[in-house]
Design an enzyme around this catalytic site. Structure first.
Site, PDB file in Angstrom:
ATOM      1  N   HIS A 102       0.908  -1.022  -0.198  1.00 11.77           N
ATOM      2  CA  HIS A 102       0.065  -0.120  -0.080  1.00 11.77           C
ATOM      3  C   HIS A 102       0.865   1.211  -0.057  1.00 11.77           C
ATOM      4  O   HIS A 102       0.585   2.353  -0.690  1.00 11.77           O
ATOM      5  CB  HIS A 102      -1.075   0.117   1.271  1.00 11.77           C
ATOM      6  N   GLN A 128     -18.300  -6.347  -0.961  1.00 15.11           N
ATOM      7  CA  GLN A 128     -17.018  -7.353  -1.783  1.00 15.11           C
ATOM      8  C   GLN A 128     -16.933  -8.561  -1.197  1.00 15.11           C
ATOM      9  O   GLN A 128     -16.166  -9.248  -1.819  1.00 15.11           O
ATOM     10  CB  GLN A 128     -15.959  -6.189  -2.360  1.00 15.11           C
ATOM     11  N   GLY A 140      -2.921  -1.935  -6.901  1.00 10.09           N
ATOM     12  CA  GLY A 140      -1.632  -2.959  -7.024  1.00 10.09           C
ATOM     13  C   GLY A 140      -2.062  -3.925  -7.989  1.00 10.09           C
ATOM     14  O   GLY A 140      -3.017  -4.371  -8.134  1.00 10.09           O
ATOM     15  N   GLN A 141      -0.685  -4.521  -8.664  1.00 13.84           N
ATOM     16  CA  GLN A 141      -0.888  -5.559  -9.508  1.00 13.84           C
ATOM     17  C   GLN A 141      -1.358  -6.878  -8.886  1.00 13.84           C
ATOM     18  O   GLN A 141      -1.652  -7.630  -9.649  1.00 13.84           O
ATOM     19  CB  GLN A 141       0.494  -5.580 -10.221  1.00 13.84           C
ATOM     20  N   SER A 192       0.522  -9.041   1.230  1.00 13.41           N
ATOM     21  CA  SER A 192      -1.063  -8.772   1.353  1.00 13.41           C
ATOM     22  C   SER A 192      -1.441  -8.720   2.878  1.00 13.41           C
ATOM     23  O   SER A 192      -0.841  -9.357   3.739  1.00 13.41           O
ATOM     24  CB  SER A 192      -1.659 -10.100   0.926  1.00 13.41           C
ATOM     25  N   SER A 193      -2.294  -8.163   3.149  1.00 15.88           N
ATOM     26  CA  SER A 193      -3.326  -7.722   4.574  1.00 15.88           C
ATOM     27  C   SER A 193      -3.296  -9.369   4.975  1.00 15.88           C
ATOM     28  O   SER A 193      -3.321  -9.405   6.403  1.00 15.88           O
ATOM     29  CB  SER A 193      -4.306  -6.932   4.442  1.00 15.88           C
TER      30      SER A 193
HETATM   31  O1  PAF Z   1      -7.932  -3.759  -3.365  1.00 14.93           O
HETATM   32  C1  PAF Z   1      -8.728  -3.488  -2.241  1.00 14.93           C
HETATM   33  O2  PAF Z   1      -8.119  -3.393  -1.350  1.00 14.93           O
HETATM   34  C2  PAF Z   1     -10.113  -3.210  -2.340  1.00 14.93           C
HETATM   35  O3  PAF Z   1     -10.523  -4.274  -3.351  1.00 14.93           O
HETATM   36  C3  PAF Z   1     -10.453  -1.581  -2.731  1.00 14.93           C
HETATM   37  C4  PAF Z   1      -9.736  -1.484  -4.256  1.00 14.93           C
HETATM   38  C5  PAF Z   1      -9.862  -0.822  -1.906  1.00 14.93           C
HETATM   39  C6  PAF Z   1     -12.199  -1.442  -2.873  1.00 14.93           C
HETATM   40  O4  PAF Z   1     -12.453  -1.796  -1.951  1.00 14.93           O
END
Ligand code: PAF
Length: 281
Positions: free
Chosen positions: A36, A60, A146-147, A184-185
């Site tokens: 990030h 999502q 990010g890719q 990754s988180s």
């Molecule tokens: O990539 C992410 O962290 C999420 O999918 C995003 C783009 C912030 C949308 O919630």
């Protein structure tokens, strides 16, 4: 760094700056890591003012357990953003973004039902919705993704084209741990042993890249990836596909190497990991 919780506060602040300032947006769901921060750094290079949003978007997540377990580390996220020189953090709560249950549906077509879309039905509709909201709220000139989430990038590209958002999209290369594991988180939920084992994802991608560049065929490559995964007891391969980036449909044969990527997803200890490499990278 300024921190805003409401759309109103953010808009009041940005409104007088807009005409002379290029605004870069870095949308995130928090639990920030170097990946990030590299987006913030890229935004700082290309824009005059960087806004990072932190919002764990419920629409999502197709799996409620996954949403519940998503790491929340707001204090340290804000410290990291501030240290990286981010100008504004936008940290709305759920009712700020979704005051009522959304009725609108954003469906970006077949690209959203391949790969990640198959394993996470509805995921990209939720991403499309929240990114549309963030673009309307912030009205950035540029936005950075990010890719690691390659398919997400192409879905957002389609969103920008179809809804005529005046936003220039930038994809930033994946940041990796020393063993190749994509940052990754979700890595926060892995033990040290699992992190070691998870390096197989990157190994599989590198091996497949080398084989394909040496004209290997996709069936052989897939067999080789299966073989690598059979050496791990804990890691379960969900998919490995060689795809065309314009559709994300799996390829049987490489046609245009500039539009070809290898995408992988696997699970370890209940944590889903994804990664990819562009063939020509
Ligand atoms: O990539 C992410 O962290 C999420 O999918 C995003 C783009 C912030 C949308 O919630």
């Amino acid at each position: 760094m300024k921190v805003f919780k409401t759309i109103h506060q953010l808009r009041e602040h940005l409104s007088p700056l807009r005409s002379q300032t290029k605004i870069g947006l870095v949308p995130t769901m928090g639990a920030l890591h170097q990946g990030h921060i590299s987006l913030v750094e890229e935004s700082k290079k290309k824009s005059q003012l960087t806004v990072a949003s932190i919002f764990v978007n419920p629409t999502q997540f197709n799996n409620p357990e996954d949403l519940k377990k998503y790491p929340k580390t707001l204090e340290s996220d804000l410290a990291k953003l501030s240290e990286a020189g981010c100008d504004i953090a936008f940290v709305p709560d759920d009712p700020e973004i979704y005051p009522t249950k959304p009725e609108i549906k954003i469906d970006l077509g077949p690209i959203t039902t391949e790969l990640e879309g198959k394993f996470r039905p509805g995921h990209f509709n939720g991403v499309g919705l929240v990114v549309s909201k963030l673009f309307h709220i912030v009205q950035p000139n540029l936005a950075f993704f990010g890719q690691k989430d390659l398919q997400q990038f192409y879905v957002i590209k389609k969103l920008v084209t179809e809804l005529n958002f005046p936003v220039e999209l930038h994809m930033v290369t994946t940041q990796r741990e020393a063993n190749g594991l994509a940052m990754s988180s979700r890595n926060m939920r892995l033990s040290a042993d699992e992190i070691k084992e998870a390096s197989i994802l990157y190994k599989a991608l590198k091996t497949s890249q080398n084989m394909l560049l040496a004209q290997g065929d996709i069936e052989e490559v897939k067999a080789q990836v299966q073989e690598l995964f059979s050496q791990s007891e804990r890691l379960e391969l969900e998919y490995f596909e060689v795809i065309d980036t314009s559709s994300f449909k799996p390829l049987l044969k490489v046609k245009d190497s500039r539009k070809t990527a290898m995408c992988i997803a696997a699970e370890i200890g209940g944590v889903r990991l994804i990664d990819n490499l562009l063939l020509n990278s």
